[in-house]
Scaffold this motif. Structure first.
Motif, PDB file in Angstrom:
ATOM      1  N   ASN A  59      65.478  18.328 135.406  1.00 56.03           N
ATOM      2  CA  ASN A  59      64.864  16.903 135.463  1.00 56.03           C
ATOM      3  C   ASN A  59      66.253  16.100 135.698  1.00 56.03           C
ATOM      4  O   ASN A  59      67.006  16.123 134.633  1.00 56.03           O
ATOM      5  N   PRO A  84      65.982  11.091 140.988  1.00 58.17           N
ATOM      6  CA  PRO A  84      66.114  11.263 142.384  1.00 58.17           C
ATOM      7  C   PRO A  84      67.238  10.517 143.204  1.00 58.17           C
ATOM      8  O   PRO A  84      67.329   9.240 143.102  1.00 58.17           O
ATOM      9  N   ASP A 138      63.083  16.219 149.043  1.00 52.44           N
ATOM     10  CA  ASP A 138      61.972  16.689 148.901  1.00 52.44           C
ATOM     11  C   ASP A 138      60.816  15.941 148.275  1.00 52.44           C
ATOM     12  O   ASP A 138      61.242  15.328 147.314  1.00 52.44           O
ATOM     13  N   PRO A 139      59.703  15.969 148.823  1.00 52.84           N
ATOM     14  CA  PRO A 139      58.380  14.748 148.401  1.00 52.84           C
ATOM     15  C   PRO A 139      58.078  15.290 146.958  1.00 52.84           C
ATOM     16  O   PRO A 139      58.052  14.484 145.905  1.00 52.84           O
ATOM     17  N   GLU A 140      58.287  16.339 146.444  1.00 52.62           N
ATOM     18  CA  GLU A 140      58.008  16.915 145.029  1.00 52.62           C
ATOM     19  C   GLU A 140      58.982  16.394 144.167  1.00 52.62           C
ATOM     20  O   GLU A 140      58.665  16.037 143.021  1.00 52.62           O
ATOM     21  N   LEU A 169      60.792  13.773 144.614  1.00 54.14           N
ATOM     22  CA  LEU A 169      60.600  12.243 144.519  1.00 54.14           C
ATOM     23  C   LEU A 169      59.543  12.012 143.301  1.00 54.14           C
ATOM     24  O   LEU A 169      59.854  11.286 142.575  1.00 54.14           O
ATOM     25  N   GLN A 170      58.686  12.798 143.469  1.00 58.35           N
ATOM     26  CA  GLN A 170      57.250  12.442 142.688  1.00 58.35           C
ATOM     27  C   GLN A 170      57.860  12.649 141.277  1.00 58.35           C
ATOM     28  O   GLN A 170      57.225  12.201 140.145  1.00 58.35           O
ATOM     29  N   SER A 171      58.476  13.948 141.010  1.00 59.09           N
ATOM     30  CA  SER A 171      58.473  14.484 139.710  1.00 59.09           C
ATOM     31  C   SER A 171      59.970  14.455 138.823  1.00 59.09           C
ATOM     32  O   SER A 171      59.781  14.511 137.931  1.00 59.09           O
ATOM     33  N   GLY A 172      61.027  14.290 140.056  1.00 63.57           N
ATOM     34  CA  GLY A 172      62.181  14.377 139.433  1.00 63.57           C
ATOM     35  C   GLY A 172      62.707  15.616 139.006  1.00 63.57           C
ATOM     36  O   GLY A 172      63.866  15.793 138.613  1.00 63.57           O
ATOM     37  N   SER A 196      64.611  22.190 146.933  1.00 67.50           N
ATOM     38  CA  SER A 196      64.680  20.996 147.266  1.00 67.50           C
ATOM     39  C   SER A 196      65.796  20.974 148.509  1.00 67.50           C
ATOM     40  O   SER A 196      65.532  20.135 149.509  1.00 67.50           O
ATOM     41  N   ASN A 219      55.256  20.209 152.090  1.00 64.81           N
ATOM     42  CA  ASN A 219      55.179  19.602 151.085  1.00 64.81           C
ATOM     43  C   ASN A 219      55.346  20.217 149.724  1.00 64.81           C
ATOM     44  O   ASN A 219      55.645  19.721 148.747  1.00 64.81           O
ATOM     45  N   ASN A 220      54.543  21.322 149.800  1.00 70.79           N
ATOM     46  CA  ASN A 220      54.344  22.187 148.239  1.00 70.79           C
ATOM     47  C   ASN A 220      55.756  23.207 148.347  1.00 70.79           C
ATOM     48  O   ASN A 220      55.913  24.109 149.260  1.00 70.79           O
TER      49      ASN A 220
END
Length: 382
Positions: free
Chosen positions: A268, A271, A279-281, A283-286, A292, A356-357
């Protein structure tokens, strides 16, 4: 009559005083309402400022924790290297006066690059070197300096930029000088440089994949995630050999000795990096993992194929072209004639990597590197 006139005058004055008093009372009431409204606005602003101050304090605490953690990681890497069988090389330290002399007192004519991190100068310390001067204000310069020294001081790979030495008093890093600049500059044909051929681009993709497999390797106690993979951080030597650089915001993922290699290492963190390659994930989750870097690698592959820069929406463009059956129109013509099988395999790899996944992204060391190498071998097929 005189008495009546006097009484009328008195009454008139009294009425005037009463009207004036009523007006003053109304003005006072209006002023009170204005004061109440101003007080309400002030309280709202005070509440908002308190909320902003609390948010800034929280962010500062997070950044402080990031800095402390990064410094511990760098120190841990250094100790780990010193305790291993000769993997940690003794990096010479240079004085500020020495690097000032090497750069003609940081003359503007010696500057070859600049960015948010600081400036880069070309200099001579026995041989030509590139000297990166990190910003000394705040904790970021210290954090990036410690990380670069800790990581590049223990890692050796033909596709990693070589760290020659450092200057701790100025947060300066001394690297080998790479005359062909960055991949970003060459893709843009900066200074009228000739375009990169498809063969050179394929080789760069293979070399970049190779060094990422090395960094992500599960055979060491630590896995390195670069975190800011982009063409500007991929340098090219005189033979256009790829050299990955700029490890200032990389992250070290420690492997638990009791865990199995099948466990995905993650971290964790706040970003950071360059938006089109992030990596979009993440960016969203940290949550940062080696996948990534895999996403960023996929975007760079698409850039090598298409020459598009910056690569915003490049995945959508390529997918649309594939569906329409005209992907070849997106291939960069300045690279020469791409063999269809090579381009097709590269775009398939790139789209898998930039999914994206993150769970659908491949492991670069489990077949991707071998496939890329086979594309360069004319007898190996695809």
């Amino acid at each position: 009559m005189a008495t009546l006139k006097k009484e009328a005058l008195v009454r008139q004055r009294a009425e005037g005083y009463m009207i004036d008093a009523i007006q003053r009372a109304q003005d006072a009431e209006n002023q009170r309402d204005i004061c109440i409204e101003e007080l309400r606005i002030f309280k709202e602003q005070e509440t908002s400022l308190k909320r902003q101050i609390a948010e800034l304090q929280r962010e500062r605490d997070e950044l402080q924790m990031e800095r402390d953690h990064a410094q511990k990681e760098a120190e841990g890497l250094k100790k780990k290297g010193e305790g291993s069988s000769g993997h940690m090389l003794e990096l010479p330290e240079f004085s500020l006066s020495k690097i000032a002399e090497a750069t003609q007192d940081f003359n503007e004519s010696q500057k070859i690059g600049q960015g948010g991190y600081g400036n880069i100068y070309i200099g001579r310390i026995q041989t030509e070197v590139a000297i990166k001067m990190l910003h000394s204000q705040g904790s970021q310069g210290s954090q990036e300096f410690q990380m670069e020294v800790g990581v590049l001081g223990q890692l050796r790979h033909p596709n990693l930029v070589k760290l020659i030495g450092s200057c701790p008093e100025a947060f300066a890093l001394i690297y080998e000088y790479l005359p062909n600049g960055s991949l970003e500059d060459r893709l843009k044909c900066k200074d009228n440089s000739p375009p990169l051929s498809w063969q050179t681009r394929l080789r760069i993709a293979i070399e970049l994949c190779s060094v990422l497999v090395y960094l992500h390797s599960s055979t060491r106690p630590h896995t390195i995630v670069h975190g800011d993979l982009k063409p500007a951080n991929i340098l090219l030597d005189s033979n256009f050999v790829c050299k990955l650089s700029d490890f200032g915001i990389c992250r070290v993922l420690s492997r638990d000795q009791t865990s199995s290699d099948s466990i995905t290492l993650s971290r964790n963190t706040v970003p950071k990096g360059t938006l089109p390659y992030l990596d979009p994930e993440f960016l969203q989750s940290g949550i940062l993992t080696v996948k990534s870097d895999v996403y960023s690698f996929g975007i760079i592959l698409l850039q090598l194929l298409t020459g598009k820069s910056p690569p915003y929406f490049i995945v959508d463009e390529v997918n649309s072209s594939l569906l329409a059956g005209n992907f070849e129109s997106l291939l960069d013509p300045s690279a020469g004639h791409w063999p269809f099988e090579v381009a097709q395999s590269l775009v398939e790899i790139a789209l898998m990597c930039s999914d994206n996944n993150r769970k659908r992204r491949p492991d670069l060391g489990s077949g991707v590197l071998e496939l890329l190498e086979s594309l360069r071998d004319p007898t190996g097929g695809t």
